[in-house]
Design a protein around this motif. Structure first.
Motif, mmCIF file in Angstrom:
data_model
loop_
_atom_site.group_PDB
_atom_site.id
_atom_site.type_symbol
_atom_site.label_atom_id
_atom_site.label_comp_id
_atom_site.label_asym_id
_atom_site.label_seq_id
_atom_site.Cartn_x
_atom_site.Cartn_y
_atom_site.Cartn_z
ATOM 1 N N PHE A 1 -50.653 10.269 -30.361
ATOM 2 C CA PHE A 1 -50.416 11.624 -30.924
ATOM 3 C C PHE A 1 -51.585 12.572 -30.630
ATOM 4 C CE2 PHE A 1 -48.535 8.402 -33.753
ATOM 5 C CZ PHE A 1 -47.184 8.658 -33.525
ATOM 6 N N HIS A 2 -52.076 12.500 -29.406
ATOM 7 C CA HIS A 2 -53.293 13.235 -29.055
ATOM 8 C C HIS A 2 -53.190 14.714 -29.452
ATOM 9 C CE1 HIS A 2 -56.534 14.067 -25.774
ATOM 10 N NE2 HIS A 2 -56.731 14.758 -26.877
ATOM 11 N N LYS A 3 -52.099 15.348 -29.039
ATOM 12 C CA LYS A 3 -51.957 16.806 -29.276
ATOM 13 C C LYS A 3 -51.908 17.110 -30.769
ATOM 14 C CE LYS A 3 -51.671 19.436 -25.552
ATOM 15 N NZ LYS A 3 -52.882 18.788 -25.076
ATOM 16 N N GLU A 4 -51.031 16.331 -31.488
ATOM 17 C CA GLU A 4 -50.875 16.598 -32.912
ATOM 18 C C GLU A 4 -52.152 16.297 -33.696
ATOM 19 O OE1 GLU A 4 -48.966 14.919 -30.919
ATOM 20 O OE2 GLU A 4 -46.900 14.717 -31.623
ATOM 21 N N ALA A 5 -52.846 15.261 -33.286
ATOM 22 C CA ALA A 5 -54.021 14.838 -34.057
ATOM 23 C C ALA A 5 -55.264 15.644 -33.724
ATOM 24 C CB ALA A 5 -54.285 13.352 -33.821
ATOM 25 N N TYR A 6 -55.444 15.967 -32.441
ATOM 26 C CA TYR A 6 -56.730 16.563 -32.040
ATOM 27 C C TYR A 6 -56.586 17.894 -31.312
ATOM 28 C CZ TYR A 6 -58.761 12.011 -33.139
ATOM 29 O OH TYR A 6 -59.158 10.884 -33.788
ATOM 30 N N GLY A 7 -55.373 18.278 -30.932
ATOM 31 C CA GLY A 7 -55.257 19.479 -30.103
ATOM 32 C C GLY A 7 -56.032 19.263 -28.818
ATOM 33 N N ASP A 8 -56.908 20.195 -28.468
ATOM 34 C CA ASP A 8 -57.712 20.040 -27.242
ATOM 35 C C ASP A 8 -59.153 19.664 -27.553
ATOM 36 O OD1 ASP A 8 -55.576 20.834 -25.727
ATOM 37 O OD2 ASP A 8 -56.083 22.979 -25.979
ATOM 38 N N ARG A 9 -59.400 19.251 -28.774
ATOM 39 C CA ARG A 9 -60.795 19.175 -29.194
ATOM 40 C C ARG A 9 -61.454 17.811 -28.977
ATOM 41 N NH1 ARG A 9 -58.036 21.188 -33.196
ATOM 42 N NH2 ARG A 9 -58.505 19.397 -34.528
ATOM 43 N N LEU A 10 -60.720 16.830 -28.481
ATOM 44 C CA LEU A 10 -61.341 15.500 -28.324
ATOM 45 C C LEU A 10 -61.881 15.342 -26.906
ATOM 46 C CD1 LEU A 10 -61.669 12.849 -30.039
ATOM 47 C CD2 LEU A 10 -59.747 11.951 -28.725
ATOM 48 N N ASP A 11 -63.171 15.113 -26.799
ATOM 49 C CA ASP A 11 -63.802 14.943 -25.490
ATOM 50 C C ASP A 11 -63.733 13.476 -25.089
ATOM 51 O OD1 ASP A 11 -65.352 14.808 -23.271
ATOM 52 O OD2 ASP A 11 -67.134 15.756 -24.149
ATOM 53 N N ARG A 12 -62.719 13.125 -24.321
ATOM 54 C CA ARG A 12 -62.526 11.712 -23.970
ATOM 55 C C ARG A 12 -63.677 11.160 -23.133
ATOM 56 N NH1 ARG A 12 -56.365 10.105 -22.826
ATOM 57 N NH2 ARG A 12 -55.335 11.529 -24.254
ATOM 58 N N ASP A 13 -64.213 11.999 -22.245
ATOM 59 C CA ASP A 13 -65.304 11.501 -21.394
ATOM 60 C C ASP A 13 -66.500 11.052 -22.216
ATOM 61 O OD1 ASP A 13 -63.971 11.797 -19.101
ATOM 62 O OD2 ASP A 13 -64.843 13.759 -18.591
ATOM 63 N N ALA A 14 -66.682 11.730 -23.339
ATOM 64 C CA ALA A 14 -67.843 11.387 -24.176
ATOM 65 C C ALA A 14 -67.597 10.121 -24.994
ATOM 66 C CB ALA A 14 -68.149 12.546 -25.112
ATOM 67 N N LEU A 15 -66.372 9.603 -24.958
ATOM 68 C CA LEU A 15 -66.045 8.427 -25.774
ATOM 69 C C LEU A 15 -65.799 7.186 -24.927
ATOM 70 C CD1 LEU A 15 -63.782 10.166 -28.439
ATOM 71 C CD2 LEU A 15 -66.090 9.280 -28.752
#
Ligand code: FES
Ligand code: FE
Length: 437
Positions: free
Chosen positions: A137-151
């Motif tokens: 649920f990437h969009k619903e949970a985080y919108g565009d705010r999750l930086d995957r590269d940093a994780l």
């Protein structure tokens, strides 16, 4: 620290000033003086996890455990759980087995084959190059705010030598080749003598002992064999109780150490020696005609052992085992043990090697039980008030008397006797240097 930095902060840990002062005052490894309190002190143990285990190159797996893309095994570096996996590009990588979301153990199996690891808690999914590739649920949970590269998963440096895979959390410092140094020559004698493979997964068991006692025993202690293992000579598995004495003790840089037993006749059949001669340079192949046994510790907690036992279906058989002394607290060690065999040796040799391992150094092996009894008793004694306050253990054997062998083909300080504690002094010298540095 940036919460998204994936390298960790292990290098920053400071040792408590009181502990530092006590170590400096009481520990004189070069003189053979090692204080008892270091074998059960929780403060020492906490410092070791940061200062020894998070900064050394640590053995994690043998390449034959992860031969195919997607193969993985789960291991520990100190108390940090890690995944060792071969990615689609064929490269072996190691990752902290911890989800970057909120710390769940990402992979809970001992081994398997997969291209992705999916966290059991909220379902974050990583590929086997450590990238976060799936978020439910990437969009619903985080919108565009999750930086995957940093994780990305935390990833230690990883390298291998002679089929042995090592990793380190130290971002800087020696390469694996530099860290192993001259120990590589002896590793090659054992692990480049043929195409080597491990037999099955490692066997694991826990002993109520401090990890250093096992590591120093394998590096240095041939002297105990005549007493601790006397029953083995009595039942004829070895020729006499003095079997531990003849040979050399070899001290190597970075705290590594090796004992080499020498025999007047080859202990390996000619057809197996011929296999070794096809793989090794002449001087290492020639050494095999003299080797009776070989035991070693690569600092801090990786040991290896080549030993022989008589009476295995009427024959004398050698086998090779590798060991991790995994710290599980100041007074607990989890022992990981693998049997390593020559892939292309005759079937009978491979089968009898396995029997010899089970009989001698497997979890129920008679040598193994003898040794563990010593280490658990010593550890328990070091918890007592008087031992903690006043006892110093004696590692003085051979201080000032280290006759060097002339003309030995291998590197290191090759001392002309196995009744020596130079390797223990070298091991604890390195330990102290890393604790204080
Ligand atoms: Fe792994 Fe939440 S802890 S997804
Ligand atoms: Fe022993």
């Amino acid at each position: 620290m940036d919460v998204n930095d994936r390298r960790g902060t292990h290098d920053g840990a400071r040792i408590d000033p009181a502990l530092r002062a006590r170590l400096i005052a009481s520990m004189k490894p070069a003189d053979g003086a090692v204080p008892a309190f270091i074998f059960s002190s929780p403060d020492v143990y906490d410092a070791e996890l940061q200062r020894i285990f998070a900064r050394s190159w640590l053995f994690v797996a043998h390449e034959s455990e992860v031969p195919e893309p997607g193969d993985y095994v789960t291991r520990y570096m100190g108390e940090d759980p890690v995944i060792v996996t071969r990615a689609e590009d064929g490269q072996v990588r190691v990752f902290l087995n911890m989800c970057r979301h909120r710390g769940m153990r990402l992979c809970r199996a001992d081994m398997g084959n997969t291209s992705h690891f999916r966290c059991p808690y909220h379902g974050f999914t990583y590929d086997n190059s450590g990238r976060l590739v799936g978020v439910p649920f990437h969009k619903e949970a985080y919108g565009d705010r999750l930086d995957r590269d940093a994780l990305r998963l935390f990833q230690p440096r990883c390298d291998s030598h002679a089929g042995l895979i090592f990793a380190t959390w130290a971002d800087e410092g020696p390469s694996l080749a530099e860290y192993l140094g001259d120990a590589r020559w002896y590793l090659d004698v054992l692990f480049r003598r043929a195409t080597m493979e491990v037999v099955g997964p490692p066997q694991r068991w826990v002993a109520d002992a401090n990890w250093k006692l096992a590591a120093d025993n394998f590096a240095s202690d041939a002297y105990h064999t005549a007493t601790t293992h006397a029953s083995i000579a009595a039942i004829g598995l070895t020729p006499s109780i003095a079997f531990g004495k003849d040979g050399y003790q070899i001290s190597l840089a970075h705290g590594h150490g090796c004992g080499l037993g020498i025999s007047p006749q080859p202990m390996v059949p000619e057809e197996v020696l011929a296999l070794y001669a096809r793989h090794l340079p002449p001087e290492q192949a020639a050494l095999w005609r003299q080797i009776k046994n070989l035991h070693a510790t690569l600092f801090p907690n990786f040991s290896l052992l080549l030993t022989s036992a008589a009476g295995i279906e009427g024959k004398r058989i050698m086998h090779t085992t590798i060991r991790l002394w995994q710290p599980r607290g100041p007074d607990k060690v989890e022992i990981w043990s693998w049997l390593v065999v020559e892939r292309d040796a005759p079937d009978e040799w491979r089968a009898l090697s396995r029997k010899a391992y089970i009989l001698t150094f497997g979890p129920s092996g008679i040598f193994e039980q003898d040794d563990t009894e010593n280490w658990t008793n010593i550890t328990a004694n070091t918890r007592g008030a008087i031992a903690r306050r006043a006892a110093t253990f004696n590692y003085t054997m051979g201080v000032g008397q280290e006759p060097l062998v002339q003309g030995f083909p291998g590197p290191g300080r090759v001392i002309d006797t196995k009744f020596q504690e130079a390797n223990a002094r070298n091991f604890y010298g390195r330990w102290l240097e890393m604790m204080l540095a």
